[in-house]
Design a protein around this motif. Sequence first.
Motif, short mmCIF file in Angstrom:
data_model
loop_
_atom_site.label_atom_id
_atom_site.label_comp_id
_atom_site.label_asym_id
_atom_site.label_seq_id
_atom_site.Cartn_x
_atom_site.Cartn_y
_atom_site.Cartn_z
N GLY A 1 0.71 -1.42 -0.15
CA GLY A 1 0.15 -0.03 -0.03
C GLY A 1 0.83 1.21 -0.10
N VAL A 2 2.07 0.98 0.14
CA VAL A 2 2.97 2.33 0.29
C VAL A 2 4.09 2.12 -1.04
CG1 VAL A 2 4.92 3.51 1.55
CG2 VAL A 2 2.97 2.53 2.74
N LEU A 3 4.63 1.04 -1.35
CA LEU A 3 5.39 0.91 -2.50
C LEU A 3 5.03 0.19 -3.60
CD1 LEU A 3 8.72 0.05 -0.07
CD2 LEU A 3 8.15 2.38 -1.24
N VAL A 4 4.04 -0.85 -2.99
CA VAL A 4 3.49 -1.63 -4.09
C VAL A 4 1.85 -1.73 -3.68
CG1 VAL A 4 5.23 -2.83 -4.86
CG2 VAL A 4 4.07 -3.59 -2.85
N ASP A 5 1.12 -1.78 -4.73
CA ASP A 5 -0.49 -1.59 -4.61
C ASP A 5 -0.94 -3.09 -4.57
OD1 ASP A 5 -3.08 -0.54 -4.42
OD2 ASP A 5 -3.05 0.15 -6.55
N THR A 6 -0.74 -3.55 -3.54
CA THR A 6 -1.27 -5.03 -3.07
C THR A 6 -2.67 -5.03 -2.23
OG1 THR A 6 0.29 -4.99 -1.39
CG2 THR A 6 1.31 -6.12 -3.46
N GLU A 7 -2.76 -4.06 -1.43
CA GLU A 7 -3.98 -4.46 -0.51
C GLU A 7 -5.04 -4.81 -1.17
OE1 GLU A 7 -3.75 -4.06 2.55
OE2 GLU A 7 -2.24 -2.21 3.02
N LEU A 8 -5.78 -4.41 -2.44
CA LEU A 8 -6.91 -5.07 -3.21
C LEU A 8 -6.69 -6.51 -3.48
CD1 LEU A 8 -9.37 -4.70 -4.78
CD2 LEU A 8 -8.03 -4.11 -6.70
N TRP A 9 -5.44 -6.92 -3.98
CA TRP A 9 -5.33 -8.32 -4.20
C TRP A 9 -5.11 -9.29 -3.17
CZ3 TRP A 9 -6.88 -8.46 -8.77
CH2 TRP A 9 -6.60 -7.59 -9.73
N TYR A 10 -4.81 -8.72 -1.88
CA TYR A 10 -4.74 -9.34 -0.85
C TYR A 10 -6.24 -9.38 -0.24
CZ TYR A 10 -3.35 -11.08 3.91
OH TYR A 10 -3.15 -11.74 4.96
N TYR A 11 -7.07 -8.50 -0.33
CA TYR A 11 -8.51 -8.80 -0.02
C TYR A 11 -9.07 -9.83 -1.11
CZ TYR A 11 -13.35 -7.46 -0.60
OH TYR A 11 -14.73 -7.66 -0.53
#
Length: 210
Positions: A11-21
């Motif tokens: 969420g800071v360096l890579v946009d992964t929050e959506l994919w974890y969800y």
Amino acid sequence: MRKYVLFDHDGVLVDTELWYYRAGERALADIGFTQDKGRYLRDMPQGLATWAQARAAGVDERTIDRQRAVRDGYYQEYLRTEAIEIEGVVDTLAELSTHVRMAIVTTAKGADFDIIHEKRQIRRFMEFVLVREDYTLAKPHPEPYLTALERFGAGAAEALVVEDSARGLRSAVAAGVDCAIVHNDFTRAQDFSAARYRIDSLIELLDIIL
């Protein structure tokens, strides 16, 4: 002037929050459970997120443990196939690296972190990375950031933490380090009142640091 910047990762360096969800959502759908996204977002600051709703609905722990492993597999699939770059991150890190020393302090598992950075340029700007296996107590406990300060031989006043979550903010504050919160859609409704700075993108760190 700050001498050290400690970055959270997801969420800071890579946009992964959506994919974890979505990985958790998919794992729960496999057992016939539909996850409520609004409740997921409300549960995130307490570290409950994916499995809290399933437990409340009576899903047993053995099933949750099995689906957690399934979730991890889905997540790694997404990490390998989806676009998770955040625009401007690499250029900003390149500029910052000429002025400060940097590290990543993340709750990501080492295996996930390695997949993310197989072909990315972020890691080369960091002196070290602390993943979940590198400390005992996770955020919001201060141990992750205290461990990073010790590794650098730095005082808290010399450092800045960059986070996107309330749990990470509480960890930084408990470690005595000022924190800049960068905007993330998944965490925007969380309580960031204790943050020293609020920024929309990492490029704004240049104005804070320099």
